[in-house]
Design a protein around this motif. Structure first.
Motif, mmCIF file in Angstrom:
data_model
loop_
_atom_site.group_PDB
_atom_site.id
_atom_site.type_symbol
_atom_site.label_atom_id
_atom_site.label_comp_id
_atom_site.label_asym_id
_atom_site.label_seq_id
_atom_site.Cartn_x
_atom_site.Cartn_y
_atom_site.Cartn_z
ATOM 1 N N ASN A 2 171.813 69.978 62.838
ATOM 2 C CA ASN A 2 171.342 70.971 62.076
ATOM 3 C C ASN A 2 171.051 70.723 60.555
ATOM 4 O O ASN A 2 171.358 69.536 60.246
ATOM 5 C CB ASN A 2 172.565 72.034 62.002
ATOM 6 C CG ASN A 2 173.644 71.639 61.228
ATOM 7 O OD1 ASN A 2 173.770 71.002 60.291
ATOM 8 N ND2 ASN A 2 174.902 72.144 61.887
ATOM 9 N N ARG A 3 170.210 71.373 59.746
ATOM 10 C CA ARG A 3 169.825 70.922 58.391
ATOM 11 C C ARG A 3 170.950 70.687 57.605
ATOM 12 O O ARG A 3 171.038 69.744 56.904
ATOM 13 C CB ARG A 3 168.994 72.332 57.881
ATOM 14 C CG ARG A 3 168.519 72.055 56.601
ATOM 15 C CD ARG A 3 167.701 73.041 55.965
ATOM 16 N NE ARG A 3 166.986 72.726 54.919
ATOM 17 C CZ ARG A 3 167.591 73.018 53.579
ATOM 18 N NH1 ARG A 3 168.794 73.260 53.476
ATOM 19 N NH2 ARG A 3 167.068 72.492 52.456
ATOM 20 N N ASP A 86 161.337 66.823 64.842
ATOM 21 C CA ASP A 86 162.103 67.380 63.704
ATOM 22 C C ASP A 86 160.955 67.320 62.822
ATOM 23 O O ASP A 86 160.773 68.240 61.669
ATOM 24 C CB ASP A 86 163.302 66.397 63.434
ATOM 25 C CG ASP A 86 164.226 66.530 64.566
ATOM 26 O OD1 ASP A 86 165.058 67.443 64.612
ATOM 27 O OD2 ASP A 86 164.330 65.532 65.519
ATOM 28 N N TYR A 100 162.829 67.821 52.569
ATOM 29 C CA TYR A 100 161.943 69.097 53.020
ATOM 30 C C TYR A 100 161.952 69.107 54.568
ATOM 31 O O TYR A 100 161.981 68.284 55.272
ATOM 32 C CB TYR A 100 160.111 68.582 52.982
ATOM 33 C CG TYR A 100 159.280 69.584 53.442
ATOM 34 C CD1 TYR A 100 159.244 71.062 53.027
ATOM 35 C CD2 TYR A 100 158.585 69.205 54.659
ATOM 36 C CE1 TYR A 100 158.378 71.961 53.725
ATOM 37 C CE2 TYR A 100 157.649 70.409 55.090
ATOM 38 C CZ TYR A 100 157.795 71.664 54.762
ATOM 39 O OH TYR A 100 156.827 72.595 55.156
ATOM 40 N N ASP A 101 162.305 70.329 54.715
ATOM 41 C CA ASP A 101 162.739 70.752 56.242
ATOM 42 C C ASP A 101 161.407 71.701 56.404
ATOM 43 O O ASP A 101 161.338 73.009 56.201
ATOM 44 C CB ASP A 101 163.946 71.538 56.339
ATOM 45 C CG ASP A 101 164.416 72.109 57.901
ATOM 46 O OD1 ASP A 101 163.518 71.911 58.624
ATOM 47 O OD2 ASP A 101 165.493 72.452 57.969
ATOM 48 N N ALA A 103 160.867 73.346 59.392
ATOM 49 C CA ALA A 103 161.037 74.389 60.429
ATOM 50 C C ALA A 103 161.404 75.743 59.659
ATOM 51 O O ALA A 103 161.178 76.843 60.061
ATOM 52 C CB ALA A 103 162.457 74.134 60.956
ATOM 53 N N VAL A 104 161.898 75.672 58.222
ATOM 54 C CA VAL A 104 162.336 76.570 57.287
ATOM 55 C C VAL A 104 161.003 76.719 56.179
ATOM 56 O O VAL A 104 161.242 77.513 55.403
ATOM 57 C CB VAL A 104 163.734 76.755 57.204
ATOM 58 C CG1 VAL A 104 164.453 77.286 58.176
ATOM 59 C CG2 VAL A 104 164.252 75.636 56.307
ATOM 60 N N LYS A 105 160.349 75.693 55.955
ATOM 61 C CA LYS A 105 159.476 75.451 55.037
ATOM 62 C C LYS A 105 160.168 75.544 53.582
ATOM 63 O O LYS A 105 160.053 76.121 52.599
ATOM 64 C CB LYS A 105 158.431 76.516 54.703
ATOM 65 C CG LYS A 105 157.483 76.433 56.044
ATOM 66 C CD LYS A 105 156.320 77.485 56.112
ATOM 67 C CE LYS A 105 155.538 77.162 57.414
ATOM 68 N NZ LYS A 105 154.452 78.278 57.436
ATOM 69 N N GLN A 106 161.448 74.614 53.448
ATOM 70 C CA GLN A 106 162.182 74.735 52.517
ATOM 71 C C GLN A 106 162.573 73.335 51.754
ATOM 72 O O GLN A 106 162.493 72.265 52.481
ATOM 73 C CB GLN A 106 163.785 75.351 52.684
ATOM 74 C CG GLN A 106 164.627 75.444 51.581
ATOM 75 C CD GLN A 106 165.922 76.144 51.931
ATOM 76 O OE1 GLN A 106 166.122 76.801 52.993
ATOM 77 N NE2 GLN A 106 166.856 76.216 50.886
#
Length: 209
Positions: A2-3, A86, A100-101, A103-106
């Motif tokens: 997980n993140r 991923d 940068y992730d 999946a959540v654009k964060q």
């Protein structure tokens, strides 16, 4: 993976209480003559690396793994590209670590100087003064150094693991404030090469063409 686990692998999410971290630092045994010689040898080796590209395998404390490609461009620059599906990205440059992730654009931003991983990227690295070696362990064909930033021991520890003949960086372990650790192992390593500045500057997807 997980993140939060992925972030903990590279970045100190929560600092240890300052008093506790300083007590751990004070308890570190003094370096022997052999220790000092090995530290000097490792300093020279790391300072001799300008650029490095490798495949990596990241394994967390629960045994979860993820792979990708890493580039170190000393001083001060690094890029970790995680394999699909991923497609996460971690970039060091301009004094910052940016994760940068997609999946959540964060994005998550930290000062490189506040992270133990940043020790690897320092110009004219010295494993003394601003960096404290808190432990040295040896096994046949291997040596490992554990270290912290002297002024910020609560930011976490990094343990560098080397093969000894010849001296070669094989992996490192980040331990966070809760004692959770994650190991990054390198393989298919190549040294040298030039990499453009844009590889070490994060550009959000909204600005890409």
């Amino acid at each position: 993976m997980n993140r939060r686990t992925l972030l903990a692998a590279l970045l100190p999410l929560t600092a240890l209480p300052f008093a506790g971290a300083m007590a751990q630092l004070a308890a570190s045994p003094p370096l022997s003559a052999q220790d000092q010689a090995d530290v000097a040898r490792i300093e020279a080796y790391l300072n001799g690396i300008h650029t490095l590209k490798a495949r990596f395998l990241q394994v967390d404390a629960n045994g979860n793994s993820i792979g990708g490609t890493a580039i170190l461009d000393r001083p001060g620059r690094m890029r970790f590209e995680y394999d699909p599906p991923d497609k996460m990205l971690l970039v060091a440059g301009h004094g910052l670590l940016v994760y940068y992730d997609p999946a959540v654009k964060q994005t998550t931003n930290l000062f490189l100087s506040n992270t133990p991983l940043g020790i690897l990227l320092e110009s004219n690295l010295r494993l003394a003064g601003a960096v404290t070696v808190t432990g040295i362990a040896r096994a046949t064909g291997q040596i490992q150094l554990t270290m912290v930033r002297t002024a910020r021991p609560g930011d976490g520890t990094i343990t560098l693991i080397f093969a000894t003949d010849p001296l070669t960086l094989r992996s490192w372990v980040i331990r966070d404030a809760q004692g959770r650790q994650t190991q990054i192992s390198l393989f298919d390593v190549t040294y040298g090469g030039e990499y453009p500045d844009r590889m070490f500057t994060f550009v959000g997807p909204q600005f890409e063409h």
